[in-house]
Each structure stands twice: as C-alpha cells, then as structure tokens.
Scaffold this motif. Structure first.
Motif, short mmCIF file in Angstrom:
data_model
loop_
_atom_site.label_atom_id
_atom_site.label_comp_id
_atom_site.label_asym_id
_atom_site.label_seq_id
_atom_site.Cartn_x
_atom_site.Cartn_y
_atom_site.Cartn_z
N VAL A 261 0.84 -1.20 0.00
CA VAL A 261 0.00 0.00 0.00
C VAL A 261 0.88 1.25 0.00
N ALA A 262 0.27 2.36 -0.40
CA ALA A 262 0.93 3.66 -0.24
C ALA A 262 0.20 4.34 0.91
N ILE A 263 0.96 4.92 1.83
CA ILE A 263 0.33 5.53 3.00
C ILE A 263 0.69 7.01 3.02
N LYS A 264 -0.35 7.82 2.96
CA LYS A 264 -0.12 9.27 3.01
C LYS A 264 -0.22 9.70 4.46
N LEU A 265 0.89 10.18 4.99
CA LEU A 265 0.89 10.59 6.39
C LEU A 265 0.37 12.02 6.46
N PHE A 266 -0.36 12.29 7.47
CA PHE A 266 -0.97 13.61 7.59
C PHE A 266 -0.20 14.44 8.58
N HIS A 267 0.32 15.53 8.06
CA HIS A 267 1.09 16.44 8.91
C HIS A 267 0.25 17.69 9.10
N ARG A 268 -0.28 17.84 10.29
CA ARG A 268 -1.13 19.01 10.54
C ARG A 268 -0.28 20.28 10.46
N THR A 269 -0.80 21.33 9.81
CA THR A 269 -0.04 22.57 9.71
C THR A 269 -0.64 23.60 10.65
N ALA A 270 -0.06 24.80 10.59
CA ALA A 270 -0.53 25.88 11.47
C ALA A 270 -2.03 26.12 11.23
N ILE A 271 -2.40 26.02 9.95
CA ILE A 271 -3.82 26.16 9.65
C ILE A 271 -4.36 24.74 9.76
N ASP A 272 -5.45 24.57 10.47
CA ASP A 272 -5.94 23.21 10.65
C ASP A 272 -6.47 22.69 9.31
N ASN A 273 -5.71 21.76 8.71
CA ASN A 273 -6.09 21.27 7.39
C ASN A 273 -6.66 19.86 7.44
N THR A 274 -7.11 19.45 8.62
CA THR A 274 -7.66 18.09 8.76
C THR A 274 -8.81 17.89 7.79
N GLU A 275 -9.65 18.91 7.68
CA GLU A 275 -10.84 18.78 6.85
C GLU A 275 -10.46 18.54 5.39
N ASP A 276 -9.40 19.23 4.93
CA ASP A 276 -8.96 19.05 3.54
C ASP A 276 -8.48 17.62 3.33
N PHE A 277 -7.76 17.11 4.32
CA PHE A 277 -7.23 15.75 4.24
C PHE A 277 -8.39 14.75 4.17
N LEU A 278 -9.37 14.95 5.05
CA LEU A 278 -10.50 14.02 5.08
C LEU A 278 -11.34 14.14 3.82
N LYS A 279 -11.38 15.37 3.27
CA LYS A 279 -12.16 15.59 2.05
C LYS A 279 -11.60 14.72 0.92
N GLU A 280 -10.27 14.67 0.84
CA GLU A 280 -9.64 13.86 -0.20
C GLU A 280 -10.01 12.39 0.01
N ALA A 281 -9.97 11.94 1.28
CA ALA A 281 -10.28 10.55 1.58
C ALA A 281 -11.74 10.24 1.22
N ARG A 282 -12.64 11.18 1.57
CA ARG A 282 -14.07 10.94 1.29
C ARG A 282 -14.31 10.84 -0.21
N THR A 283 -13.65 11.73 -0.96
CA THR A 283 -13.83 11.69 -2.41
C THR A 283 -13.37 10.35 -2.95
N MET A 284 -12.18 9.93 -2.52
CA MET A 284 -11.61 8.70 -3.06
C MET A 284 -12.47 7.50 -2.72
N GLN A 285 -13.03 7.52 -1.52
CA GLN A 285 -13.82 6.36 -1.09
C GLN A 285 -15.03 6.15 -1.99
N GLN A 286 -15.49 7.24 -2.61
CA GLN A 286 -16.68 7.11 -3.46
C GLN A 286 -16.35 6.61 -4.86
N LEU A 287 -15.06 6.41 -5.14
CA LEU A 287 -14.67 6.04 -6.49
C LEU A 287 -14.17 4.60 -6.56
N ASP A 288 -14.48 3.96 -7.65
CA ASP A 288 -14.01 2.58 -7.82
C ASP A 288 -13.86 2.33 -9.31
N HIS A 289 -12.66 2.50 -9.80
CA HIS A 289 -12.42 2.32 -11.23
C HIS A 289 -10.95 1.95 -11.43
N SER A 290 -10.70 1.11 -12.44
CA SER A 290 -9.33 0.64 -12.66
C SER A 290 -8.38 1.77 -13.06
#
Ligand code: AMP
Length: 812
Positions: A564-593
């Motif tokens: 697997v490839a693991i993207k580690l989340f490094h929180r920055t001064a601006i709380d970017n957790t939501e952006d990180f989760l947004k990417e995960a949520r988008t990807m979870q909805q996709l299933d294509h070769s």
C-alpha cells in the motif's frame, strides 16, 4: 492599554547550558541519532517541568474540578492555578486560580499577537512570561501564583522562549540531511518549538540563509508566520538578513503572510526591507503582492517609502516611489452605490443572499470624502469606513490600519486577494443594476502557485495546496478588547470578558476556514496494527507518502499482505484536517481501474491520520517521462491518454470534477496501466448545474486551468478537459514545463490573446490537434472525455493485442 513590560527583564531564566554549545555532528560520533533524540526529548521535558500548567481547551467546570482535586492534594493552598484555552476564542486564555477557598477565573486577553494581559495588568509577550510575572507579583490578582495542577507546557506559538533542542542545533549547523532524519523520527521535537532565544528552527534558517533547510522545514509543516522574541516572522528575518532567496520559498511553499505585522515595531516585512535598504528583498515582496505603502502601527503612519528616505536608501526609495501598483481590473460601476445609506445597503445585500465576501461600497455620511465598505461575512453584514488622507501630496484611501492606495479601485482590488484585517476577502459585488459580479483580481493571483518541475532530493516539488486561505496572524484585536479594571468575579460569575455581541464586527484579521461542501460520509477505517510503514516514496501535500504493507483480512480467518501507499498527515498551522478528510471521502466514493483505489483511513497512537491507498509501483508518470524518456514510445502515450480519459469519463459519471489533472498526478502501475490520483482539489458538481463554483480562495495550478476557472471560478468537466489537454502536452513533450518560466498572470494574458502552447517537437499532428480542441475558449466546444478515450484508443495505431485487451477489459 497598559505599557508593555521590559522584555529583557527575565531572560536569565532561559540561560544557555553548556551542552547546547556542543556541535551535533560531534555528538553523533559518540552515539546514534535515535539516542540523541531520546535524550534531547528528556532534557526538554525536564527543562519545561516548571511550565506544565497549561490544560488546553477544558471547560470552566472541568477546570474547577481539577483545581478542587488539587486543593485536596496540596492542602488548600492559596495560589494553586492552571491555564486553559478560553471556550469563546482560541486566541484568548483563562487563568483559573484558587484563593481562600474560592476559585476565580481571569480572562487572559491577547492584546496583540502573542502579547497578553490580565485586566489592567502589564502586557507581556508570551503566556510563559505572563505566568512567570504573576508567580512573583500578584499585580491585582487576589494572590500570587504558587503551585499549579500539572498537565502540559503552553503552546509553542504563545511562548516567549522555550528550550533549545536538537532540531535548532541541526539547523544552526545547516545539516539538511540530518534534519530530514530528525523530522522523520518519532522522537522529533515539535517543529515550531522556540529555542531559549525565542526563535523557531525556521527563524534561524531564514536568518542564516539556509534555503534547503527552510524549504524542508516548511514542507514538514513549520509555521511560517510564527513570531520570535523581537516580534519578527521568518519573512521579517529574511528582510533583516537580506536573504531574498528564502522569501519566495516562504511565500510560495508556505503561504507566508506578506502583511504580517511585527507587534513591537508595527512593521510588515516590506518596512523591514526598506529600513535595511535590501532592494532585492523589497522587489520580491512587491512581486508577491505585498502592499507598497503599508502603514506602520504608529502615530506617523510610517511607510516603507518614509523609511527608505529617512535611512537614505535611494534605490529602495526609487523602487517604491516609482512602483506602479498593478493595473486594476475591477470597476466602480460593479460595486459603487453612492445613493445607498447603511440600512438600504444592508437590505440590498440581504436580498442578494448574504454570500460570503459579497460587498458594495457607498458614500459615508460622516465625511464627504470618505466611503463605507459594506461586506457580508458569516451571513451577517459589517461596515468598514474607507478613509482618505493626504500623503506626500497624494490623495490616499485606506481602511483602519491597512495600506494606502491611490484609488478606491486599487483598494478594492487589494482586499479582493488579501483579507488583511477584514473578516474575509472581497469576492463578489452587487452592481447598480443589482446583478452579482464576480470579482476577478486578474493580476493578483497571489494565492496561486505554479507547481514546480522535477523535484530534487532534498527539496521535492510541492504540489498545490487546496483551499488554503490566508491565515494572517498579525494583530489588531486590541481594537475590540477593552482593558478596564474589573474586580475578580465571584466563583459563580461568568468569565470577565464576554464574547462580542453577534453584530459586533468580527475581530480584525480573523482566519477564514474553508467549509467542506461534501456531506460527511462514514470513512472506511483500518486498524493501525495491520499496517507496516516502510520507506518514503514521495512528498504529498499533507506530508510524507510512504510505502507500506497491509495485512488485509480475507474470507475466513486468513490474511493477505498487500502493498500500500500511506499518506501521512502532517497538521499545519492552519488546521487542514478537513482538507485531508475531504480527499479521503472523495476517493472512497470512487471505484475504477483507471483511478487509484482508496483502502481506508488509519490513526496512529498519537491520533495522527493516515490515508491508505493501493500502491502504484512505478510512481509518478511525470517522473517516469523525465527519467526514462527513451523507454516511452508513442503508443505508450496513446494508451495512457486513453486510460486517463476513461478514468475522467467515470469521474464525470460520478458528477465530480478533478480540478488538478496534470502529469504529476498520474501514477503508473506498469507500462500498460496509468491511474489518476490526487483528489485533494476534487469537488462534486451541483445537482442542478454542470459546474462547481469555487467560493474560497486557494492556490491553484493556474497553468492547467481553463479561462473560466481563472476568471469566474467555474469548474466543470469541460474545464477538466482543458487540463487533460495540458496533461497531453506534458506527455508528448516528455515532461516539459508548460509555458516554461511564464508566471501565472502571463499565462492568463497569453491565453486571452488566443495564443496556445506550441506543438512539442516529437508530437504527432493528430495528438496536437486534440490538445487544441481541448483548449477551445468555449467550454461547450471542447471534446468530451468519452470522445477523447475513443480517439486515443484509435490513435494507438501501433497498439499491441495486449493494449487492446487492456482497454477492452477496462471499458466493460
Ligand atoms: P500526492 O500526495 O498524491 O501528490 O503524492 C506524492 C507522491 O507520492 C507522488 O508523486 C508519488 O510519487 C507518490 N505516491 C502517491 N500515491 C502513491 C501510490 N498510491 N502509489 C505509489 N506512489 C504514490
């Protein structure tokens, strides 16, 4: 406001110790790095043991419980205390204190950035020094502070000084590779920790001009706007030390705030450059849209022009004096309503829906020369006076302590890309015929960043960061905070400084945070214990990407190990957790070769998030094209182009726009399989429209964007097609940088003049023809992804049976 106490009064408590004089390279000869890191951590902990009075965000009730328990243990001692974050605002704190059987709660106000006071007591830089003062003198409190309930040290940003750690030392020795090792280690000290001299590691890198080190620290989430003991941000430090090279790294790589004000001098970085006569720094700041006539926070409104003149830096004076601020692209008729009064302006904005950043300008009743900016934020309406002043025989416009501009249009344009001081940037106006007008700041895409080309080992290219709005940290909160002497409240009375009433203008320089527009979906979680982390394979937007192994449970009780490839989340001064989760949520909805497959989200023991996805062995297509051009034949390119188009067709069916389609975001599983990745900027298009409207600022890959994205923030499948065309161009030019060294704004002009990228040297006519079609000015005239897929499949004229089989299988 009370006078600031003498900053040097107690610096002796941060006195140096002998070990900090030892060079880390010498120490490394005696023991391995891991041991040094562990020792260092222990040493820092020990030195901070007298400052473990900070309890984070706990409620008043919890604070009282903690103190009551403490009282029992400490035998009802007076002066037992703790400090907590105020539940009203993250920039203010509360001191909870026991005295004579009562518990008192004192609001600690942040009077200016990192400077605190309690009521009419002295204003002191750093929570640590404030508390230390009250440990010596009561200064209006019912008792001095004696003992504390133990928890953790105060946050790095709010400290005056800290403990010099191993990272500070490695930075001072300019050891980029060693720093990289340190940053990777789980024993790495906090990247924003202050040294005993009140500087962060990034401050030091900026002072000494260590570009690689600064770059590395920023990529690992160092706070680019943190203040040192002199109130200087890293940008100020670059300007003081004449390290122009790092300025662009700070701004492009870290989104450093060119408007950050030094709370002591009242200067922003360009003041510092002008004062020192550092012309190169000054020019770079102007290139990055620093205001050219900002006013210092003093009685004289000192500008960089005044400083250059007073200190006889003729070249800097000339540069500023001749600086023609950028041409304006906004017009009065789009937002000026001279006839409206406060009430009717409010009504008009309400009628138009109170969207964030919607504004108009009207005349002021107070002064015939002044105007008022009426602005929507948080579905409320706020009014800001636009005053005028004669400055060097020029009529200047300004808001509050903001910069001078020579016309209303220039001022409006400035605030359309910097929310400096306002609660949000200006994004849309109402014109006199009551239409909504999108504010296009054209020249001023200060937030836009071109993705750099081929990364080097230490400074990997930084991909664009989605939706990071400016997070200014400079201060004017004093304008809203009174400093009246208030008696200590009774134990049951509410906290001393209540939050501002709802219609009070929000604090100046408030941080805007993008909202997640996707409805939160339950994310697939995987057990951290089933993951094994391996070597680094790339640097992503949120931190490192590492290769790993996942013990996947299959049917029955058996498990299967998959890469697997693991993207580690490094929180920055601006709380970017939501952006990180947004990417995960988008990807979870996709299933294509043809799209990188999402596996799940995991969390480590420190509650740090990781995004786990399928491992794509050959990595980035862009890197492959650059590294092995001779291995790539035209039919490979055709096959990859048809696969990318197929993946994009699927995305279109899922009603999603990618918004960052580029060669760097295509991964190669093998020579026969390309996959689309990086969904950090992806968005769902509305159910009733065929485009997604970007409402927040962000740093965009402008060279990949269609004109309607740049001009109106309209993102559609057709604008993804434009980006597909640019991706094709990158592929057929074997990884060249589109538009070479042109800046974003030059590219926009180039496209508006109907010019397009020229045909790459070895690109077949048929492929270039498709690119030109993708770059049709009219979105509707551009080809569709299904057509592009078919076209490149057919163009794959030399294709082998294998390729046909691959594509036919994928289409099914
Ligand atoms: P990203 O955050 O998607 O931009 O990823 C940064 C870099 O990490 C990419 O350029 C790749 O080199 C690598 N990478 C990301 N995801 C994967 C993956 N699923 N498999 C292999 N390498 C990856």
């Amino acid at each position: 406001m009370s006078a600031e106490s003498d900053d040097d009064a107690d610096s002796s408590i941060y006195a140096n110790d002998s070990s900090s004089n030892l060079r880390i390279t010498q120490l490394l000869k005696t023991k391995p790095l891991i041991d040094l890191l562990k020792e260092d951590k222990e040493n820092c902990k020990q030195k901070d043991s007298e400052k473990l009075w900070y309890h984070g965000r706990i409620t008043r009730d919890v604070a009282e419980d903690v103190l009551k328990r403490g009282l029992v243990r400490q035998n009802s001692i007076d002066g037992l205390f703790l400090v907590r974050e105020s539940s009203f605002s993250s920039s203010s704190f509360v001191l909870s204190l026991c005295c004579k059987g009562n518990i008192y709660h004192f609001q600690i106000n942040e009077v200016k950035t990192s400077h605190f006071s309690i009521d009419a007591g002295p204003t002191v830089q750093g929570l640590d020094r404030l508390i230390q003062n009250y440990q010596k003198l009561a200064q209006g409190l019912p008792t001095i502070l004696t003992q504390f309930c133990k928890c953790k040290p105060p946050p790095d940003e709010q400290r005056y000084a800290g403990v010099t750690n191993i990272l500070h030392k490695a930075v001072l020795e300019d050891k980029a590779e060693l720093i990289q090792e340190i940053l990777k280690s789980k024993y790495c000290p906090s990247i924003n920790a202050k040294s005993e001299w009140g500087t962060t590691a990034l401050h030091e890198a900026c002072t000494y001009g260590f570009e690689n080190v600064a770059d590395l620290l920023i990529r690992h989430g160092a706070n680019v706007n943190s203040l040192d003991r002199d109130g200087q941000t890293p940008l100020h430090r670059c300007c003081t030390a004449n390290n122009a090279g790092i300025i662009s790294i700070l701004i492009q790589g870290g989104n450093a705030n060119v408007n950050a004000r030094n709370p002591k001098s009242g200067w922003i970085p360009i003041h510092q450059a002008a004062y020192q006569g550092h012309l190169k720094c000054l020019k770079i700041l102007l290139d990055f849209h620093s205001p050219y006539l900002p006013r210092a926070d003093d009685d004289d409104d000192t500008t960089p022009l005044d400083l250059a003149e007073n200190y006889e830096h003729k070249d800097c004076f000339k540069e500023i004096d001749n600086f023609e601020c950028q041409k304006v692209v906004t017009h009065k008729y789009d937002w000026f309503h001279p006839e409206l009064d406060r009430h009717s302006a409010q009504k008009l904005l309400e009628f138009k829906g109170l969207s964030e950043g919607l504004f108009l300008v009207r005349n002021s009743k107070k002064n015939p020369d002044w105007h008022v900016l009426t602005l929507c934020h948080d579905e409320k309406v706020f009014n800001y006076e636009i005053k005028t002043k004669n400055y060097r025989d020029r009529h200047m416009y300004y808001i509050d302590d903001g910069p001078f501009y020579k016309s209303l249009e220039h001022l409006i344009q400035y605030y359309s890309y910097h929310n400096n001081g306002l609660p949000c940037a200006l994004s849309m106006s109402v014109n006199t015929t009551k239409e909504l007008i999108q504010i296009s700041s054209d020249e001023d895409y200060s937030n836009l960043i071109e993705t750099q080309r081929k990364p080097d080992k230490i400074s990997p290219a930084l991909p664009p960061r989605p939706d990071i709005l400016e997070a200014p940290v400079t201060d004017t909160t004093k304008k809203h905070i009174g400093s009246h002497l208030t008696p200590p409240p009774s134990p049951t009375a509410p906290s001393m400084s209540p939050p501002p009433p709802p219609n009070h203008p929000p604090p100046f320089r408030q941080q805007s945070v993008s909202k997640a527009e996707a409805a939160p979906i339950e994310l697939r979680r995987i057990d951290r214990k089933l993951l094994k982390l391996g070597r680094e394979i790339g640097q992503g937007e949120f931190g490192q990407v590492v290769k790993g192994e996942y013990k996947k449970k299959t049917a029955g009780k058996t498990t299967e190990k998959i890469n697997v490839a693991i993207k580690l989340f490094h929180r920055t001064a601006i709380d970017n957790t939501e952006d990180f989760l947004k990417e995960a949520r988008t990807m979870q909805q996709l299933d294509h070769s043809c799209i990188v497959n999402f596996i799940g989200i995991a969390e480590n023991d420190n509650h740090e998030l990781m995004l786990v996805e399928e491992y794509i062995a050959m990595g980035s297509m862009l890197d492959y094209l650059l590294d092995y051009p001779s291995h790539v034949k035209k039919d490979d390119l055709y096959l990859w182009a048809s696969q990318i188009a197929l993946g994009m067709k699927y995305l279109e069916e899922k009603k999603m726009v990618h918004r960052d389609l580029a060669a760097r975001n295509i991964l190669l599983q093998d020579k026969k399989m390309a996959k689309i990745s990086d969904f950090g900027l992806s968005r769902a298009v509305g159910s009733n429209s065929d485009y997604y409207k970007a409402t927040t600022g962000g740093r965009w890959p402008i060279k990949w964007y269609a004109p309607e994205c740049v001009n109106y923030g309209h993102f559609s499948h057709a604008s993804d097609v434009w980006s597909f065309g640019i991706t094709l161009w990158e592929m057929f030019s074997y990884g060249e940088q589109p538009y070479e060294n042109m800046k974003g704004i030059e590219v926009i002009k180039f496209i508006e003049e109907e010019k397009r990228l020229s045909q790459p040297k070895e690109c077949p006519d048929v492929a270039y023809k498709q690119m030109l079609k993708c770059w049709n000015k009219e979105p509707k005239q551009r080809p569709k992804f299904f057509e592009l897929n078919q076209h490149f499949h057919q163009e794959d004229i030399y294709n082998t049976v294998v390729c046909r089989e691959v594509m036919n299988k994928l289409r099914k």
